[in-house]
Design an enzyme around this catalytic site. Structure first.
Site, mmCIF file in Angstrom:
data_model
loop_
_atom_site.group_PDB
_atom_site.id
_atom_site.type_symbol
_atom_site.label_atom_id
_atom_site.label_comp_id
_atom_site.label_asym_id
_atom_site.label_seq_id
_atom_site.Cartn_x
_atom_site.Cartn_y
_atom_site.Cartn_z
ATOM 1 N N PHE A 159 0.826 -1.215 0.000
ATOM 2 C CA PHE A 159 0.000 0.000 0.000
ATOM 3 C C PHE A 159 0.864 1.270 0.000
ATOM 4 O O PHE A 159 0.923 2.013 -0.996
ATOM 5 C CB PHE A 159 -0.924 -0.090 1.220
ATOM 6 C CG PHE A 159 -1.605 1.178 1.628
ATOM 7 C CD1 PHE A 159 -2.060 2.095 0.684
ATOM 8 C CD2 PHE A 159 -1.826 1.447 2.981
ATOM 9 C CE1 PHE A 159 -2.709 3.272 1.079
ATOM 10 C CE2 PHE A 159 -2.471 2.607 3.384
ATOM 11 C CZ PHE A 159 -2.893 3.522 2.432
ATOM 12 N N ILE A 160 1.567 1.529 1.073
ATOM 13 C CA ILE A 160 2.332 2.778 1.172
ATOM 14 C C ILE A 160 3.510 2.744 0.196
ATOM 15 O O ILE A 160 3.809 3.728 -0.490
ATOM 16 C CB ILE A 160 2.827 3.019 2.616
ATOM 17 C CG1 ILE A 160 1.637 3.021 3.590
ATOM 18 C CG2 ILE A 160 3.588 4.343 2.713
ATOM 19 C CD1 ILE A 160 2.020 3.056 5.064
ATOM 20 N N TYR A 182 3.393 -7.374 16.793
ATOM 21 C CA TYR A 182 3.711 -6.452 15.694
ATOM 22 C C TYR A 182 4.366 -5.180 16.250
ATOM 23 O O TYR A 182 5.448 -4.766 15.796
ATOM 24 C CB TYR A 182 2.435 -6.128 14.919
ATOM 25 C CG TYR A 182 2.578 -4.993 13.922
ATOM 26 C CD1 TYR A 182 3.174 -5.204 12.681
ATOM 27 C CD2 TYR A 182 2.102 -3.710 14.215
ATOM 28 C CE1 TYR A 182 3.299 -4.166 11.761
ATOM 29 C CE2 TYR A 182 2.220 -2.665 13.307
ATOM 30 C CZ TYR A 182 2.827 -2.894 12.080
ATOM 31 O OH TYR A 182 2.957 -1.859 11.189
ATOM 32 N N LYS A 231 -5.100 -5.447 1.229
ATOM 33 C CA LYS A 231 -4.848 -5.753 2.639
ATOM 34 C C LYS A 231 -6.041 -6.418 3.338
ATOM 35 O O LYS A 231 -5.927 -6.880 4.466
ATOM 36 C CB LYS A 231 -4.428 -4.486 3.400
ATOM 37 C CG LYS A 231 -3.067 -3.971 2.966
ATOM 38 C CD LYS A 231 -2.615 -2.760 3.746
ATOM 39 C CE LYS A 231 -2.182 -3.111 5.143
ATOM 40 N NZ LYS A 231 -1.623 -1.934 5.857
ATOM 41 N N ASP A 243 8.226 -9.598 -1.711
ATOM 42 C CA ASP A 243 7.970 -11.037 -1.920
ATOM 43 C C ASP A 243 6.493 -11.305 -2.236
ATOM 44 O O ASP A 243 6.087 -12.458 -2.337
ATOM 45 C CB ASP A 243 8.420 -11.851 -0.694
ATOM 46 C CG ASP A 243 7.577 -11.571 0.536
ATOM 47 O OD1 ASP A 243 6.693 -10.690 0.481
ATOM 48 O OD2 ASP A 243 7.798 -12.244 1.557
HETATM 49 N N1 LIG Z 1 -0.780 1.147 6.696
HETATM 50 C C1 LIG Z 1 -0.640 1.615 7.913
HETATM 51 O O1 LIG Z 1 -1.600 2.185 8.489
HETATM 52 C C2 LIG Z 1 0.676 1.524 8.634
HETATM 53 C C3 LIG Z 1 0.756 2.054 9.930
HETATM 54 C C4 LIG Z 1 1.965 1.949 10.600
HETATM 55 C C5 LIG Z 1 3.076 1.379 10.003
HETATM 56 N N2 LIG Z 1 2.961 0.856 8.752
HETATM 57 C C6 LIG Z 1 4.164 0.255 8.171
HETATM 58 O O2 LIG Z 1 4.352 0.751 6.854
HETATM 59 C C7 LIG Z 1 4.927 -0.257 6.018
HETATM 60 C C8 LIG Z 1 4.061 -0.461 4.791
HETATM 61 O O3 LIG Z 1 2.778 -0.925 5.210
HETATM 62 P P1 LIG Z 1 1.566 -1.093 4.213
HETATM 63 O O4 LIG Z 1 0.348 -0.612 4.895
HETATM 64 O O5 LIG Z 1 1.937 -0.555 2.902
HETATM 65 O O6 LIG Z 1 1.436 -2.693 4.157
HETATM 66 P P2 LIG Z 1 1.428 -3.707 2.946
HETATM 67 O O7 LIG Z 1 1.157 -5.039 3.556
HETATM 68 O O8 LIG Z 1 0.525 -3.242 1.883
HETATM 69 O O9 LIG Z 1 2.929 -3.623 2.424
HETATM 70 C C9 LIG Z 1 3.982 -4.405 2.910
HETATM 71 C C10 LIG Z 1 4.706 -4.981 1.711
HETATM 72 O O10 LIG Z 1 5.851 -5.701 2.168
HETATM 73 C C11 LIG Z 1 5.936 -6.932 1.481
HETATM 74 N N3 LIG Z 1 6.663 -7.871 2.352
HETATM 75 C C12 LIG Z 1 6.264 -8.330 3.555
HETATM 76 N N4 LIG Z 1 7.212 -9.133 4.078
HETATM 77 C C13 LIG Z 1 8.220 -9.156 3.182
HETATM 78 C C14 LIG Z 1 9.492 -9.813 3.153
HETATM 79 N N5 LIG Z 1 9.906 -10.589 4.164
HETATM 80 N N6 LIG Z 1 10.302 -9.636 2.080
HETATM 81 C C15 LIG Z 1 9.902 -8.841 1.043
HETATM 82 N N7 LIG Z 1 8.701 -8.205 1.023
HETATM 83 C C16 LIG Z 1 7.883 -8.360 2.091
HETATM 84 C C17 LIG Z 1 4.493 -7.321 1.204
HETATM 85 O O11 LIG Z 1 4.334 -8.230 0.130
HETATM 86 C C18 LIG Z 1 3.858 -5.969 0.920
HETATM 87 O O12 LIG Z 1 3.906 -5.644 -0.446
HETATM 88 C C19 LIG Z 1 5.053 -1.492 6.893
HETATM 89 O O13 LIG Z 1 6.363 -1.559 7.402
HETATM 90 C C20 LIG Z 1 4.069 -1.256 8.011
HETATM 91 O O14 LIG Z 1 4.413 -1.936 9.187
HETATM 92 C C21 LIG Z 1 1.794 0.923 8.049
#
Ligand SMILES: NC(=O)c1ccc[n+]([C@@H]2O[C@H](COP(=O)([O-])OP(=O)(O)OC[C@H]3O[C@@H](n4cnc5c(N)ncnc54)[C@H](O)[C@@H]3O)[C@@H](O)[C@H]2O)c1
Length: 309
Positions: free
Chosen positions: A13-14, A141, A180, A36
Site C-alpha cells: 500500500f504505502i 507487531y 490488505k 515477496d
Molecule cells: N498502513 C498503515 O496504516 C501503517 C501504519 C503503521 C506502520 N505501517 C508500516 O508501513 C509499512 C508499509 O505498510 P503497508 O500498509 O503498505 O502494508 P502492505 O502489507 O501493503 O505492504 C507491505 C509490503 O511488504 C511486502 N513484504 C512483507 N514481508 C516481506 C518480506 N519478508 N520480504 C519482502 N517483502 C515483504 C508485502 O508483500 C507488501 O507488499 C510497513 O512496514 C508497516 O508496518 C503501516
C-alpha cells in the site's frame, strides 16, 4: 539527486504510493523494488516502471544482487503488516531479522536508510503520542517495530557517518490498500459496508479515536525525510488530529450521500486503544511537514481517486 533508490515493500500500500511519487519527482532515477508479494499486489504497480526483485528479505542474498556502495538511498517498508498475527516468531523474523540483515549489508556505507516503524510502538498509551513517551507495544507487531528502532539506534552508533530514520506511521488510508483485506484501513472497511447497504459494525460505541492520515501526506513526509537528511532517529507521521469511528461514518455518509447508522458490538479484545494522535512537533521542526489532508479532504480525495470502489 539520487542515481538509484531502493524501496522494499514497493508492491504494498504505502510502498507503491511512494514508488509512484518518486517516479514523478525523480524521473531520471533508477528505482528498484524488493517485495515477496506476501501481501502486496502487482495491481499496485501497473503504472510504475521499475526493476522488481520478488524475494523474501528474511532470506535475501544482498551480495548477489548489489555491490556495497551501489545504493545511496533505501526506503524500507517491507513488513508483515497484519497486526493481528500473534505468531511471535513470524512477526519477529519477518520484521526484525530481515531488517538486521539489511543493516548488516549497508553497514560501513553512507547509504541513507529510512524505514517504517509504527504508532503501534505506543500500544497501551492513550492520547497524544510523543516520541519521548515510554513505548508500550501491546502486540507482537508493535514489539517487532520497537525492536527495529533499537537495531537502528545500535546501527547509528556503529555507523556515525550514516543517517537512519524510523517513521512511526499512524493509521494510513488511501489508494492501493484494497489487497490488505481485513488489515486495510477502517475508512475502506466502513465504506465497503456502507456501499453494500450494510450497517457498519463498530466496537461499542464508536467513540474510540484514531489519527487517520491520508497516504499522500505519509508519502510526502517519507520523501521529505530523505530530502532534508535530518539527523533524527525517529519521527511521528500522522495527521496530528484524532477522529472517532463515528466521525468516519458521518463523513462517509456525506460523501456517499447515504444515511448509514452503525451497529455496535462489544469489543472482544482485553486491550483496545481508546485514542491515538500523533504529536507532530518534531516532524514539523525537522522536516517542515504539515499535513495537507483533513479526514474530510482525505476521504474525498480517496473517493475521487477511483480506488475506494
Ligand atoms: N498502513 C498503515 O496504516 C501503517 C501504519 C503503521 C506502520 N505501517 C508500516 O508501513 C509499512 C508499509 O505498510 P503497508 O500498509 O503498505 O502494508 P502492505 O502489507 O501493503 O505492504 C507491505 C509490503 O511488504 C511486502 N513484504 C512483507 N514481508 C516481506 C518480506 N519478508 N520480504 C519482502 N517483502 C515483504 C508485502 O508483500 C507488501 O507488499 C510497513 O512496514 C508497516 O508496518 C503501516
Amino acid at each position: 539527486m539520487w542515481k538509484k533508490i531502493l524501496v522494499t515493500g514497493g508492491a504494498g500500500f504505502i510502498g507503491s504510493n511512494l514508488v509512484h511519487e518518486i517516479q514523478r519527482m525523480f524521473p531520471e532515477c533508477d528505482l528498484i523494488v524488493i517485495d515477496d508479494f506476501s501481501s502486496g499486489s502487482f495491481k499496485n504497480m501497473l503504472a510504475s516502471h521499475c526493476d522488481v526483485i520478488a524475494e523474501d528479505l528474511y532470506s535475501f542474498q544482498w551480495e548477489y544482487y548489489f555491490s556495497k556502495n551501489e545504493i545511496p538511498l533505501v526506503f524500507h517498508l517491507a513488513s508483515l503488516t497484519d497486526t493481528t498475527v500473534v505468531d511471535e516468531r513470524r512477526q519477529m523474523q519477518n520484521n526484525v531479522e530481515a531488517f538486521r540483515k539489511l543493516l548488516r549489508f549497508f553497514s560501513g556505507t553512507p547509504t541513507r536508510i529510512i524505514y517504517a516503524s509504527s504508532a503501534a510502538v505506543y500500544g497501551k498509551a492513550s492520547g497524544r503520542n510523543r516520541i519521548q513517551d515510554q513505548p508500550h507495544p501491546a502486540n507482537p507487531y508493535g514489539f517487532s517495530k520497537l525492536q527495529m528502532e533499537h537495531l537502528a539506534a545500535a546501527y547509528s552508533k556503529e555507523n556515525p557517518q550514516a543517517r537512519i530514520t524510523g517513521l512511526r506511521y499512524f493509521n494510513v488510508y488511501g489508494p492501493r490498500e484494497a489487497h490488505k483485506g481485513k488489515s486495510s484501513s477502517m475508512i475502506l472497511q466502513i465504506a465497503k459496508q456502507i456501499k453494500e447497504g450494510k450497517a457498519p459494525r463498530l466496537f461499542s460505541f464508536g467513540e474510540q479515536k484514531r489519527d487517520f492520515v491520508y497516504v499522500a501526506d505519509v508519502v510526502k513526509a517519507t520523501i521529505l525525510t530523505a530530502i532534508k537528511d535530518c539527523p533524527v532517529a525517529v519521527l511521528n507521521v500522522g495527521s496530528g488530529c484524532a477522529k472517532s469511528f463515528n466521525d468516519v461514518i458521518q463523513i462517509l455518509n456525506q460523501i456517499l450521500k447515504t444515511e448509514a447508522k452503525a451497529e455496535y458490538f462489544p469489543c472482544p479484545y482485553p486491550f483496545y486503544q481508546v485514542h491515538t494522535e500523533a504529536d507532530l512537533e518534531l516532524t514539523q521542526y525537522h522536516l517542515g511537514y504539515i499535513p495537507e489532508y483533513s479526514l474530510e479532504r482525505g476521504i474525498e480525495a480517496y473517493f475521487k481517486s477511483g480506488w475506494l470502489f
